[in-house]
Design a protein around this motif. Structure first.
Motif, short mmCIF file in Angstrom:
data_model
loop_
_atom_site.label_atom_id
_atom_site.label_comp_id
_atom_site.label_asym_id
_atom_site.label_seq_id
_atom_site.Cartn_x
_atom_site.Cartn_y
_atom_site.Cartn_z
N ASN A 199 24.22 -17.14 -25.25
CA ASN A 199 24.05 -15.73 -24.89
C ASN A 199 23.39 -15.59 -23.52
O ASN A 199 23.80 -14.76 -22.71
CB ASN A 199 23.23 -15.00 -25.95
N GLU A 200 22.40 -16.41 -23.26
CA GLU A 200 21.73 -16.39 -21.96
C GLU A 200 22.68 -16.85 -20.86
O GLU A 200 22.72 -16.26 -19.78
CB GLU A 200 20.49 -17.28 -21.98
N VAL A 201 23.45 -17.88 -21.13
CA VAL A 201 24.41 -18.39 -20.14
C VAL A 201 25.46 -17.32 -19.83
O VAL A 201 25.78 -17.07 -18.67
CB VAL A 201 25.08 -19.70 -20.63
N MET A 202 25.98 -16.66 -20.86
CA MET A 202 26.97 -15.59 -20.65
C MET A 202 26.37 -14.48 -19.81
O MET A 202 26.99 -13.98 -18.87
CB MET A 202 27.46 -15.05 -21.99
N SER A 203 25.15 -14.10 -20.14
CA SER A 203 24.46 -13.06 -19.39
C SER A 203 24.31 -13.46 -17.92
O SER A 203 24.54 -12.65 -17.01
CB SER A 203 23.10 -12.80 -20.02
N ASN A 204 23.95 -14.71 -17.69
CA ASN A 204 23.81 -15.20 -16.31
C ASN A 204 25.12 -15.13 -15.55
O ASN A 204 25.14 -14.71 -14.39
CB ASN A 204 23.27 -16.63 -16.30
N PHE A 205 26.23 -15.52 -16.19
CA PHE A 205 27.54 -15.46 -15.53
C PHE A 205 27.89 -14.02 -15.15
O PHE A 205 28.32 -13.75 -14.03
CB PHE A 205 28.65 -16.02 -16.42
N LEU A 206 27.73 -13.11 -16.09
CA LEU A 206 28.13 -11.73 -15.85
C LEU A 206 27.23 -11.05 -14.82
O LEU A 206 27.70 -10.27 -13.99
CB LEU A 206 28.14 -10.96 -17.17
N GLN A 207 25.94 -11.34 -14.85
CA GLN A 207 25.03 -10.77 -13.86
C GLN A 207 25.31 -11.35 -12.48
O GLN A 207 25.30 -10.61 -11.48
CB GLN A 207 23.58 -11.03 -14.28
N ALA A 208 25.57 -12.64 -12.40
CA ALA A 208 25.90 -13.26 -11.12
C ALA A 208 27.19 -12.67 -10.56
O ALA A 208 27.32 -12.46 -9.35
CB ALA A 208 26.03 -14.78 -11.27
N CYS A 209 28.13 -12.36 -11.43
CA CYS A 209 29.39 -11.75 -10.99
C CYS A 209 29.14 -10.37 -10.39
O CYS A 209 29.73 -10.02 -9.36
CB CYS A 209 30.35 -11.66 -12.17
N GLU A 210 28.26 -9.58 -11.00
CA GLU A 210 27.93 -8.26 -10.46
C GLU A 210 27.27 -8.39 -9.08
O GLU A 210 27.58 -7.62 -8.17
CB GLU A 210 27.01 -7.50 -11.42
N ILE A 211 26.39 -9.34 -8.94
CA ILE A 211 25.72 -9.56 -7.65
C ILE A 211 26.74 -10.05 -6.62
O ILE A 211 26.73 -9.62 -5.47
CB ILE A 211 24.54 -10.54 -7.81
N LYS A 212 27.65 -10.92 -7.05
CA LYS A 212 28.68 -11.44 -6.14
C LYS A 212 29.57 -10.30 -5.63
O LYS A 212 29.98 -10.29 -4.47
CB LYS A 212 29.51 -12.51 -6.83
N LYS A 213 29.86 -9.31 -6.48
CA LYS A 213 30.65 -8.15 -6.05
C LYS A 213 29.96 -7.44 -4.90
O LYS A 213 30.61 -7.04 -3.93
CB LYS A 213 30.86 -7.17 -7.21
N LEU A 214 28.66 -7.25 -5.04
CA LEU A 214 27.90 -6.58 -3.97
C LEU A 214 27.93 -7.41 -2.69
O LEU A 214 28.13 -6.87 -1.60
CB LEU A 214 26.46 -6.34 -4.42
N ILE A 215 27.76 -8.71 -2.82
CA ILE A 215 27.78 -9.60 -1.65
C ILE A 215 29.14 -9.53 -0.97
O ILE A 215 29.23 -9.45 0.25
CB ILE A 215 27.44 -11.04 -2.07
N ASP A 216 30.20 -9.57 -1.77
CA ASP A 216 31.56 -9.51 -1.21
C ASP A 216 31.84 -8.18 -0.51
O ASP A 216 32.75 -8.08 0.30
CB ASP A 216 32.60 -9.76 -2.30
N ASN A 217 31.05 -7.16 -0.83
CA ASN A 217 31.18 -5.86 -0.18
C ASN A 217 30.23 -5.71 1.00
O ASN A 217 30.02 -4.61 1.50
CB ASN A 217 30.96 -4.72 -1.18
#
Length: 81
Positions: A43-61
């Motif tokens: 559950n923690e690993v999944m949360s980390n992946f999804l949160q990192a993806c949200e941050i990556k979206k911001l970085i890509d923008n």
């Protein structure tokens, strides 16, 4: 929320990679992501992946890494309060 690992994931992997890791974890309960293989809490690993993806979206923008983390954690705090 492990900011250190989320920061590392968002710097090292693309959004597609992070989504692939999350899908893999959801389907097999295992991940090929080397940074997360020692963590037994899926559950923690999944949360980390999804949160990192949200941050990556911001970085890509065009948002800097530190600002993206700041903005994301602010959103999380707003939801929790």
């Amino acid at each position: 929320m492990d900011i250190k690992i989320i920061k590392e994931l968002s710097q090292k992997y693309s959004q597609d990679d992070l989504i692939r890791f999350a899908d893999e974890l959801e389907n097999t309960e295992k991940t090929s992501c080397p940074e997360c293989q020692n963590n037994s809490d899926i559950n923690e690993v999944m949360s980390n992946f999804l949160q990192a993806c949200e941050i990556k979206k911001l970085i890509d923008n065009g948002v800097s890494l530190n600002e993206a983390i700041r903005e994301f954690t602010k959103r999380v705090r707003t939801v929790l309060s």
